[in-house]
Structures are given as C-alpha cells and as structure tokens.
Design a protein around this motif. Structure first.
Motif, PDB file in Angstrom:
ATOM      1  N   LEU A 119       0.919  -1.252   0.093  1.00  0.00           N
ATOM      2  CA  LEU A 119       0.064  -0.139   0.191  1.00  0.00           C
ATOM      3  C   LEU A 119       1.048   1.217   0.077  1.00  0.00           C
ATOM      4  CD1 LEU A 119      -2.765   1.063   0.008  1.00  0.00           C
ATOM      5  CD2 LEU A 119      -2.758   0.896   2.594  1.00  0.00           C
ATOM      6  N   ALA A 120       2.020   1.241   0.859  1.00  0.00           N
ATOM      7  CA  ALA A 120       2.686   2.341   0.882  1.00  0.00           C
ATOM      8  C   ALA A 120       4.381   2.133   0.853  1.00  0.00           C
ATOM      9  CB  ALA A 120       2.414   3.184   1.978  1.00  0.00           C
ATOM     10  N   PRO A 121       4.757   1.635  -0.316  1.00  0.00           N
ATOM     11  CA  PRO A 121       6.246   1.108  -0.596  1.00  0.00           C
ATOM     12  C   PRO A 121       7.102   2.170  -0.092  1.00  0.00           C
ATOM     13  CG  PRO A 121       5.085   1.485  -2.836  1.00  0.00           C
ATOM     14  CD  PRO A 121       3.869   1.780  -1.733  1.00  0.00           C
ATOM     15  N   GLY A 122       7.001   3.521   0.020  1.00  0.00           N
ATOM     16  CA  GLY A 122       7.787   4.580   0.235  1.00  0.00           C
ATOM     17  C   GLY A 122       7.728   4.897   1.606  1.00  0.00           C
ATOM     18  N   ILE A 123       7.141   4.440   2.496  1.00  0.00           N
ATOM     19  CA  ILE A 123       6.997   4.973   3.871  1.00  0.00           C
ATOM     20  C   ILE A 123       8.404   4.940   4.534  1.00  0.00           C
ATOM     21  CG2 ILE A 123       6.014   2.663   4.748  1.00  0.00           C
ATOM     22  CD1 ILE A 123       4.334   4.303   6.710  1.00  0.00           C
TER      23      ILE A 123
ATOM     24  N   GLU B 107      -6.432  16.802   2.307  1.00  0.00           N
ATOM     25  CA  GLU B 107      -5.549  16.956   1.176  1.00  0.00           C
ATOM     26  C   GLU B 107      -4.221  16.852   1.749  1.00  0.00           C
ATOM     27  OE1 GLU B 107      -3.866  20.795  -1.626  1.00  0.00           O
ATOM     28  OE2 GLU B 107      -6.414  20.488  -1.244  1.00  0.00           O
ATOM     29  N   GLN B 108      -3.806  17.016   2.922  1.00  0.00           N
ATOM     30  CA  GLN B 108      -2.518  17.090   3.598  1.00  0.00           C
ATOM     31  C   GLN B 108      -2.276  15.459   3.830  1.00  0.00           C
ATOM     32  OE1 GLN B 108      -3.039  19.383   7.240  1.00  0.00           O
ATOM     33  NE2 GLN B 108      -1.147  20.192   6.885  1.00  0.00           N
ATOM     34  N   THR B 109      -3.055  14.703   4.370  1.00  0.00           N
ATOM     35  CA  THR B 109      -3.030  13.391   4.435  1.00  0.00           C
ATOM     36  C   THR B 109      -2.879  12.776   3.006  1.00  0.00           C
ATOM     37  OG1 THR B 109      -4.716  13.501   6.359  1.00  0.00           O
ATOM     38  CG2 THR B 109      -4.411  11.328   5.335  1.00  0.00           C
ATOM     39  N   ASP B 110      -3.517  12.860   2.230  1.00  0.00           N
ATOM     40  CA  ASP B 110      -3.505  12.251   0.843  1.00  0.00           C
ATOM     41  C   ASP B 110      -2.021  12.722   0.173  1.00  0.00           C
ATOM     42  OD1 ASP B 110      -5.735  10.794   0.687  1.00  0.00           O
ATOM     43  OD2 ASP B 110      -6.881  12.347  -0.628  1.00  0.00           O
ATOM     44  N   ASP B 111      -1.611  14.017   0.425  1.00  0.00           N
ATOM     45  CA  ASP B 111      -0.237  14.163  -0.174  1.00  0.00           C
ATOM     46  C   ASP B 111       0.892  13.382   0.482  1.00  0.00           C
ATOM     47  OD1 ASP B 111      -1.170  16.351  -1.820  1.00  0.00           O
ATOM     48  OD2 ASP B 111      -0.716  17.845  -0.583  1.00  0.00           O
ATOM     49  N   VAL B 112       0.753  13.023   1.813  1.00  0.00           N
ATOM     50  CA  VAL B 112       1.725  12.224   2.389  1.00  0.00           C
ATOM     51  C   VAL B 112       1.645  10.988   1.988  1.00  0.00           C
ATOM     52  CG1 VAL B 112       2.454  11.279   4.762  1.00  0.00           C
ATOM     53  CG2 VAL B 112       1.860  13.663   4.553  1.00  0.00           C
ATOM     54  N   LEU B 113       0.358  10.492   1.895  1.00  0.00           N
ATOM     55  CA  LEU B 113       0.250   9.087   1.289  1.00  0.00           C
ATOM     56  C   LEU B 113       0.929   8.929   0.109  1.00  0.00           C
ATOM     57  CD1 LEU B 113      -3.317   8.130   2.891  1.00  0.00           C
ATOM     58  CD2 LEU B 113      -0.988   7.412   3.624  1.00  0.00           C
TER      59      LEU B 113
ATOM     60  N   GLY C 222       2.975  10.757  -1.544  1.00  0.00           N
ATOM     61  CA  GLY C 222       4.430  10.792  -1.317  1.00  0.00           C
ATOM     62  C   GLY C 222       5.116   9.263  -0.983  1.00  0.00           C
ATOM     63  N   TRP C 223       4.419   8.515  -0.441  1.00  0.00           N
ATOM     64  CA  TRP C 223       4.738   7.138   0.090  1.00  0.00           C
ATOM     65  C   TRP C 223       4.510   5.831  -0.841  1.00  0.00           C
ATOM     66  CZ3 TRP C 223       2.802   7.577   5.869  1.00  0.00           C
ATOM     67  CH2 TRP C 223       3.486   8.241   6.638  1.00  0.00           C
ATOM     68  N   GLY C 224       4.034   6.544  -1.936  1.00  0.00           N
ATOM     69  CA  GLY C 224       3.677   5.698  -3.122  1.00  0.00           C
ATOM     70  C   GLY C 224       2.257   4.893  -2.942  1.00  0.00           C
ATOM     71  N   CYS C 225       1.528   5.532  -2.147  1.00  0.00           N
ATOM     72  CA  CYS C 225       0.136   4.840  -1.841  1.00  0.00           C
ATOM     73  C   CYS C 225      -0.881   5.331  -2.940  1.00  0.00           C
ATOM     74  CB  CYS C 225      -0.442   5.418  -0.446  1.00  0.00           C
ATOM     75  SG  CYS C 225      -1.901   4.805  -0.214  1.00  0.00           S
ATOM     76  N   GLN C 226      -1.594   4.506  -3.553  1.00  0.00           N
ATOM     77  CA  GLN C 226      -2.511   4.834  -4.650  1.00  0.00           C
ATOM     78  C   GLN C 226      -4.009   5.273  -4.134  1.00  0.00           C
ATOM     79  OE1 GLN C 226      -1.500   5.034  -7.858  1.00  0.00           O
ATOM     80  NE2 GLN C 226       0.682   5.018  -6.847  1.00  0.00           N
TER      81      GLN C 226
END
Length: 109
Positions: free
Chosen positions: A17-21, A81-87, A89-93
C-alpha cells in the motif's frame, strides 16, 4: 519473517500500500495496526485505518484543529488534502478523499 500470520499479513499489506513509507513511520503504523482494538478487523482494514490515523496525527494539523475546538469530522475534512499528499508521497494509490476511510474507526482516531 518473524511474527504471527496476522503481523506478517499487515506488514505485507503496508509494503504493497505504501512502499515508500519511512521506517520510523512504518513502525508506528504497524504498532497501531497491531493494537488489540484492531484484532477483529481484517489485516488490510486494520492497516488502512492505522495508516490514516498515523498520518493525520503525525503529519497534518489535525491535532491542532481539535485543540482549537473543531469537531473530529470537521478537523478530518480540513486535513484530507495533507493526508493524501503524505500518502501519495509514500507511493500510496488509495485516497482518504475518496471516502475509503471507515468513518466508524473509533479506536484508531
């Protein structure tokens, strides 16, 4: 891999889900997803709720908004929007803006 099948499933879901976390965030999310309150949920659901909660509390203005007197739903609205931006950035779709987040998460806040 060390851990129960559930822990392994949650770690696998996080990698997908978030490969770049970052590691420090991943550890916090895994701890949240592993809480007793989450055990009744499928691993993927527990992971998604924990991920959203962690991002909200650690990477947005959510707690500040609550402290200023905003209701929980209003505070969540203002940090989508902030939450989705972070997600993202971590590669989350996935997106919390799409309403994917369970409104009844309660314990994950």
């Amino acid at each position: 891999m060390v851990g129960t099948r559930r822990q392994q499933a949650i770690r696998k879901a996080l990698r997908a889900l978030a490969p770049g976390i970052p590691l420090s965030d991943a550890e916090a999310v895994l701890a949240l997803a592993g809480r007793n309150q989450m055990k009744a949920l499928p691993p993927s659901t527990a992971l998604w709720l924990a991920l959203g909660s962690h991002v909200r509390h650690s990477h947005t203005d959510y707690d500040r908004l609550l402290a200023e007197g905003y209701e929980r739903d209003a505070a969540r609205f203002f940090v989508i929007e902030q939450t989705d931006d972070v997600l993202s950035g971590w590669g989350c779709q996935r997106s919390v803006a799409d309403g994917d987040e369970d409104g009844g998460e309660g314990n994950a806040s």
